[in-house]
Design a protein around this motif. Structure first.
Motif, PDB file in Angstrom:
ATOM      1  N   ILE A 114       0.133 -11.670  -8.625  1.00  0.00           N
ATOM      2  CA  ILE A 114      -1.392 -10.472  -7.730  1.00  0.00           C
ATOM      3  C   ILE A 114      -2.872 -10.576  -8.535  1.00  0.00           C
ATOM      4  CG2 ILE A 114      -1.493  -8.052  -7.802  1.00  0.00           C
ATOM      5  CD1 ILE A 114       1.303  -7.199  -8.208  1.00  0.00           C
ATOM      6  N   SER A 115      -3.045 -10.706  -7.213  1.00  0.00           N
ATOM      7  CA  SER A 115      -5.294 -10.922  -7.669  1.00  0.00           C
ATOM      8  C   SER A 115      -5.896  -9.551  -7.607  1.00  0.00           C
ATOM      9  CB  SER A 115      -5.641 -12.043  -6.889  1.00  0.00           C
ATOM     10  OG  SER A 115      -5.401 -11.922  -5.359  1.00  0.00           O
ATOM     11  N   ALA A 116      -5.348  -8.916  -6.866  1.00  0.00           N
ATOM     12  CA  ALA A 116      -6.184  -7.305  -6.760  1.00  0.00           C
ATOM     13  C   ALA A 116      -5.215  -6.475  -6.817  1.00  0.00           C
ATOM     14  CB  ALA A 116      -7.160  -7.784  -5.590  1.00  0.00           C
ATOM     15  N   LEU A 117      -5.763  -5.394  -6.852  1.00  0.00           N
ATOM     16  CA  LEU A 117      -4.887  -3.847  -6.974  1.00  0.00           C
ATOM     17  C   LEU A 117      -5.743  -3.299  -5.108  1.00  0.00           C
ATOM     18  CD1 LEU A 117      -4.243  -2.666 -10.181  1.00  0.00           C
ATOM     19  CD2 LEU A 117      -2.782  -4.139  -8.658  1.00  0.00           C
ATOM     20  N   PRO A 118      -4.646  -2.697  -4.630  1.00  0.00           N
ATOM     21  CA  PRO A 118      -5.311  -1.387  -3.394  1.00  0.00           C
ATOM     22  C   PRO A 118      -6.361  -0.381  -3.644  1.00  0.00           C
ATOM     23  CG  PRO A 118      -2.806  -1.697  -3.607  1.00  0.00           C
ATOM     24  CD  PRO A 118      -3.274  -2.742  -4.466  1.00  0.00           C
ATOM     25  N   ALA A 119      -7.077  -0.128  -3.793  1.00  0.00           N
ATOM     26  CA  ALA A 119      -8.224   0.930  -3.393  1.00  0.00           C
ATOM     27  C   ALA A 119      -7.093   2.317  -3.703  1.00  0.00           C
ATOM     28  CB  ALA A 119      -9.205   1.576  -2.818  1.00  0.00           C
ATOM     29  N   GLU A 120      -6.287   2.257  -2.712  1.00  0.00           N
ATOM     30  CA  GLU A 120      -5.163   2.994  -2.291  1.00  0.00           C
ATOM     31  C   GLU A 120      -4.404   3.614  -3.758  1.00  0.00           C
ATOM     32  OE1 GLU A 120      -6.189   1.710   1.621  1.00  0.00           O
ATOM     33  OE2 GLU A 120      -5.418   0.780  -0.564  1.00  0.00           O
ATOM     34  N   LEU A 121      -4.496   2.556  -4.503  1.00  0.00           N
ATOM     35  CA  LEU A 121      -3.231   3.206  -5.702  1.00  0.00           C
ATOM     36  C   LEU A 121      -4.552   4.115  -6.720  1.00  0.00           C
ATOM     37  CD1 LEU A 121      -1.866   0.013  -7.330  1.00  0.00           C
ATOM     38  CD2 LEU A 121      -0.873   1.308  -5.521  1.00  0.00           C
ATOM     39  N   LEU A 122      -5.572   4.622  -6.206  1.00  0.00           N
ATOM     40  CA  LEU A 122      -6.477   6.041  -7.174  1.00  0.00           C
ATOM     41  C   LEU A 122      -4.761   7.065  -6.820  1.00  0.00           C
ATOM     42  CD1 LEU A 122      -9.064   7.082  -8.103  1.00  0.00           C
ATOM     43  CD2 LEU A 122      -9.555   7.400  -5.471  1.00  0.00           C
ATOM     44  N   SER A 123      -4.369   6.823  -5.591  1.00  0.00           N
ATOM     45  CA  SER A 123      -3.781   9.097  -5.815  1.00  0.00           C
ATOM     46  C   SER A 123      -2.835   8.841  -6.890  1.00  0.00           C
ATOM     47  CB  SER A 123      -2.471   8.352  -4.022  1.00  0.00           C
ATOM     48  OG  SER A 123      -1.748   7.447  -4.122  1.00  0.00           O
ATOM     49  N   LEU A 124      -2.783   7.302  -7.856  1.00  0.00           N
ATOM     50  CA  LEU A 124      -1.363   7.392  -8.647  1.00  0.00           C
ATOM     51  C   LEU A 124      -1.937   8.604  -9.602  1.00  0.00           C
ATOM     52  CD1 LEU A 124       0.340   3.900  -8.158  1.00  0.00           C
ATOM     53  CD2 LEU A 124       1.231   6.168  -7.320  1.00  0.00           C
ATOM     54  N   GLN A 125      -1.958   9.470 -10.068  1.00  0.00           N
ATOM     55  CA  GLN A 125      -3.147  10.304 -10.879  1.00  0.00           C
ATOM     56  C   GLN A 125      -2.159  10.587 -12.066  1.00  0.00           C
ATOM     57  OE1 GLN A 125      -6.258  10.779 -11.593  1.00  0.00           O
ATOM     58  NE2 GLN A 125      -5.991   8.920 -10.493  1.00  0.00           N
ATOM     59  N   LYS A 131       0.937  -1.249   0.170  1.00  0.00           N
ATOM     60  CA  LYS A 131       0.112  -0.350   0.081  1.00  0.00           C
ATOM     61  C   LYS A 131       0.675   1.408  -0.223  1.00  0.00           C
ATOM     62  CE  LYS A 131      -3.842  -2.026   1.740  1.00  0.00           C
ATOM     63  NZ  LYS A 131      -4.700  -1.804   3.114  1.00  0.00           N
ATOM     64  N   CYS A 132       2.468   1.069   0.048  1.00  0.00           N
ATOM     65  CA  CYS A 132       2.525   1.834   0.177  1.00  0.00           C
ATOM     66  C   CYS A 132       3.143   3.034  -1.077  1.00  0.00           C
ATOM     67  CB  CYS A 132       4.404   1.725   1.263  1.00  0.00           C
ATOM     68  SG  CYS A 132       4.862   0.699   0.293  1.00  0.00           S
ATOM     69  N   VAL A 133       2.929   2.133  -2.228  1.00  0.00           N
ATOM     70  CA  VAL A 133       3.091   2.102  -3.229  1.00  0.00           C
ATOM     71  C   VAL A 133       2.702   3.033  -3.489  1.00  0.00           C
ATOM     72  CG1 VAL A 133       3.259   1.058  -5.572  1.00  0.00           C
ATOM     73  CG2 VAL A 133       4.325  -0.020  -4.090  1.00  0.00           C
ATOM     74  N   SER A 134       1.135   3.235  -2.705  1.00  0.00           N
ATOM     75  CA  SER A 134       0.200   4.792  -2.981  1.00  0.00           C
ATOM     76  C   SER A 134       0.642   6.408  -3.038  1.00  0.00           C
ATOM     77  CB  SER A 134      -1.093   4.437  -2.736  1.00  0.00           C
ATOM     78  OG  SER A 134      -1.231   4.582  -0.843  1.00  0.00           O
ATOM     79  N   ARG A 135       2.161   5.964  -1.878  1.00  0.00           N
ATOM     80  CA  ARG A 135       2.548   7.254  -1.520  1.00  0.00           C
ATOM     81  C   ARG A 135       3.120   7.898  -2.223  1.00  0.00           C
ATOM     82  NH1 ARG A 135       5.132   5.684   4.044  1.00  0.00           N
ATOM     83  NH2 ARG A 135       6.254   8.267   3.791  1.00  0.00           N
ATOM     84  N   LEU A 151      -8.441   0.944 -11.781  1.00  0.00           N
ATOM     85  CA  LEU A 151      -7.943   1.165 -13.078  1.00  0.00           C
ATOM     86  C   LEU A 151      -8.715   2.562 -13.408  1.00  0.00           C
ATOM     87  CD1 LEU A 151      -5.938  -1.694 -15.013  1.00  0.00           C
ATOM     88  CD2 LEU A 151      -5.367  -0.469 -13.006  1.00  0.00           C
ATOM     89  N   GLY A 152     -10.143   2.117 -13.788  1.00  0.00           N
ATOM     90  CA  GLY A 152     -10.710   3.505 -14.378  1.00  0.00           C
ATOM     91  C   GLY A 152     -11.106   4.800 -13.634  1.00  0.00           C
ATOM     92  N   HIS A 153     -10.354   4.977 -12.845  1.00  0.00           N
ATOM     93  CA  HIS A 153     -10.046   5.991 -12.153  1.00  0.00           C
ATOM     94  C   HIS A 153      -8.346   6.250 -12.412  1.00  0.00           C
ATOM     95  CE1 HIS A 153     -13.348   5.854  -9.604  1.00  0.00           C
ATOM     96  NE2 HIS A 153     -13.479   4.258  -9.820  1.00  0.00           N
ATOM     97  N   LEU A 154      -7.758   5.910 -12.727  1.00  0.00           N
ATOM     98  CA  LEU A 154      -6.816   5.816 -13.666  1.00  0.00           C
ATOM     99  C   LEU A 154      -6.840   6.798 -14.701  1.00  0.00           C
ATOM    100  CD1 LEU A 154      -4.256   3.821 -11.785  1.00  0.00           C
ATOM    101  CD2 LEU A 154      -5.085   5.915 -10.779  1.00  0.00           C
ATOM    102  N   GLU A 155      -7.049   8.265 -14.692  1.00  0.00           N
ATOM    103  CA  GLU A 155      -7.310   8.990 -16.281  1.00  0.00           C
ATOM    104  C   GLU A 155      -5.791   9.543 -17.159  1.00  0.00           C
ATOM    105  OE1 GLU A 155      -9.183  12.321 -15.261  1.00  0.00           O
ATOM    106  OE2 GLU A 155     -11.306  11.047 -14.265  1.00  0.00           O
ATOM    107  N   SER A 156      -4.606   9.165 -16.317  1.00  0.00           N
ATOM    108  CA  SER A 156      -3.382   9.536 -16.879  1.00  0.00           C
ATOM    109  C   SER A 156      -2.997   8.310 -17.913  1.00  0.00           C
ATOM    110  CB  SER A 156      -2.739  10.326 -16.330  1.00  0.00           C
ATOM    111  OG  SER A 156      -2.874  11.546 -15.373  1.00  0.00           O
ATOM    112  N   LEU A 157      -3.820   7.414 -17.055  1.00  0.00           N
ATOM    113  CA  LEU A 157      -2.752   5.791 -17.905  1.00  0.00           C
ATOM    114  C   LEU A 157      -3.319   5.730 -19.824  1.00  0.00           C
ATOM    115  CD1 LEU A 157      -4.057   2.836 -16.141  1.00  0.00           C
ATOM    116  CD2 LEU A 157      -1.576   3.810 -16.536  1.00  0.00           C
ATOM    117  N   LYS A 158      -2.235   5.787 -20.732  1.00  0.00           N
ATOM    118  CA  LYS A 158      -1.908   5.671 -21.735  1.00  0.00           C
ATOM    119  C   LYS A 158      -1.312   4.356 -22.625  1.00  0.00           C
ATOM    120  CE  LYS A 158      -0.490  10.682 -22.630  1.00  0.00           C
ATOM    121  NZ  LYS A 158       0.312  11.652 -23.115  1.00  0.00           N
ATOM    122  N   LYS A 159      -0.989   3.056 -21.256  1.00  0.00           N
ATOM    123  CA  LYS A 159      -0.009   2.258 -21.447  1.00  0.00           C
ATOM    124  C   LYS A 159      -0.518   0.609 -20.327  1.00  0.00           C
ATOM    125  CE  LYS A 159       3.450   3.178 -24.632  1.00  0.00           C
ATOM    126  NZ  LYS A 159       5.065   3.693 -24.776  1.00  0.00           N
TER     127      LYS A 159
END
Length: 377
Positions: free
Chosen positions: A81-92, A63-67, A111-119
């Motif tokens: 990995i079978s799931a992603l933590p919701a905290e990754l929402l901070s990686l905008q 979860k510290c990756v979200s920082r 993933l649907g909230h990571l609007e900067s994703l290109k790949k």
């Protein structure tokens, strides 16, 4: 003590097998966890924009990756990995995410909230469903790789990926391609190899930027007409299907590579055949008259047609005779001519069968052409 030292484990706390030089499974896990912690801390305190946790045998994302809010690249491939933590929402600012070769059973909602994703790479998981709400939030996506999963359908919401250039869904269980794919006019490469497709939507030809189309090892019996509109198509792979011939004007494409082995193409075995003149229906006679008149921009028919949308839609399905170039509504006579491809890389024969449509038996019976009727055995 430095931040990096703070994450290190003292020699006394190391596994005994490690201290004695015997690297068993427990020791290897310890080293992997240590390296992972070092990578995260290094990125955190160094304000890094890239983090690689690939092949670390992890089952969940720390979860510290979200920082690490400055991250633009996150590589998590080759883990469990079978799931992603919701905290990754901070990686905008995240632009590239690799989750290939993990244990995901669905596309993570975050993933649907990571609007900067290109790949986005999700290959080699166990995904069966692509949620519409997730795919609809990835509007800046340029590359989407869903290879080697168990996906049966793509949602219509895929049309929201207006910037998508490369779509790969190789080795899945797709039974159909959504017509909404035609909205993705920036697509340059589509890979639908090894699925269960029996047909392709004609809307696919709206992707005018398409240069590579891979649909090998499916169940296609034909390609939709209109392929000539793909004026930039250079590579086509239709190997291992059930095609009998290619669509009209196929040979006019600027292709550099064609792979078509393993199909059921008609063979050129000429036999004499003269057909009696046909009797056209009143509908067909009127349609041909209107289609001819519509070519003349100054004609009354051409000026009045826009006022009859139903008739306009009906006539939009008309074709043109390969011989006399006259218009007709009904596919009156399906023929084939054999084209020898030039300057094209082909795995099998350079001569391919291409569909041709003739307006009447009168044209078919005429001398001096190379069109053959198709005899079914």
């Amino acid at each position: 003590m430095s931040p990096l030292e703070a994450t290190s484990t003292s020699c006394a706390s190391q596994p005994a097998s490690c201290r004695h030089g015997n690297l068993n499974a427990s020791a290897r896990r310890w080293f992997l966890q240590k390296k992972m912690a070092e990578s995260v801390v290094r990125a955190l305190y160094g304000r890094g924009t890239s983090l690689t946790l690939a092949s670390k045998k992890i089952k969940e994302v720390p979860k510290c990756v979200s920082r690490l809010t400055n991250l633009s690249v996150l590589l998590l491939n080759n883990n469990s990995i079978s799931a992603l933590p919701a905290e990754l929402l901070s990686l905008q600012h995240l632009a590239e995410l690799n989750l290939g070769n993990n244990a995901l059973k669905e596309v993570p909602a975050v993933l649907g909230h990571l609007e900067s994703l290109k790949k986005l790479y999700l290959f080699s998981n166990q995904i069966t469903v692509v949620p519409p709400e997730v795919i609809g939030g990835l509007q800046n996506l340029v590359v989407l790789n869903l290879n080697h999963n168990q996906i049966q359908r793509l949602p219509p919401e895929i049309k929201s990926l207006s910037r998508l250039q490369r779509l790969s869904v190789l080795d899945n269980k797709l039974e159909e391609v959504p017509v909404e794919l035609g909205h993705l006019t920036s697509l340059s490469e589509i890979n639908l190899t090894s699925n269960h497709l029996s047909w392709l939507p004609q809307q696919l030809y709206q992707c005018k930027e398409l240069t590579k189309l891979y649909v090998a090892r499916n169940k296609l019996t034909s390609l939709p007409e209109g392929i000539g509109t793909l004026a930039k198509l250079q590579v086509l792979d239709v190997a291992g299907n059930k095609l009998s011939m290619f669509p009209v004007e196929f040979h006019l494409l600027p292709l550099k590579e064609v792979y078509c082995e393993g199909n059921r193409f008609v063979r050129c075995e000429p036999m004499a055949s003269v057909q009696d003149a046909e009797v056209l229906s009143l509908k067909e006679l009127v349609a041909r008259f209107v289609l001819r008149e519509d070519r003349n921009r100054s004609s009354l028919v051409h000026r009045m047609l826009p006022h009859y949308p139903f008739l306009t839609d009906l006539l939009a399905n008309g074709s043109r005779c390969a011989l006399c170039l006259g218009p007709f509504l009904t596919t009156w006579l399906e023929c084939v001519h054999f084209i020898r491809l030039k300057d094209v890389k082909v795995r099998s024969s350079l001569t391919i069968p291409v569909r041709a449509l003739l307006c009447s038996y009168k044209c078919f019976n005429a001398d001096g052409h190379s069109y053959y009727g198709v005899a079914k055995r």
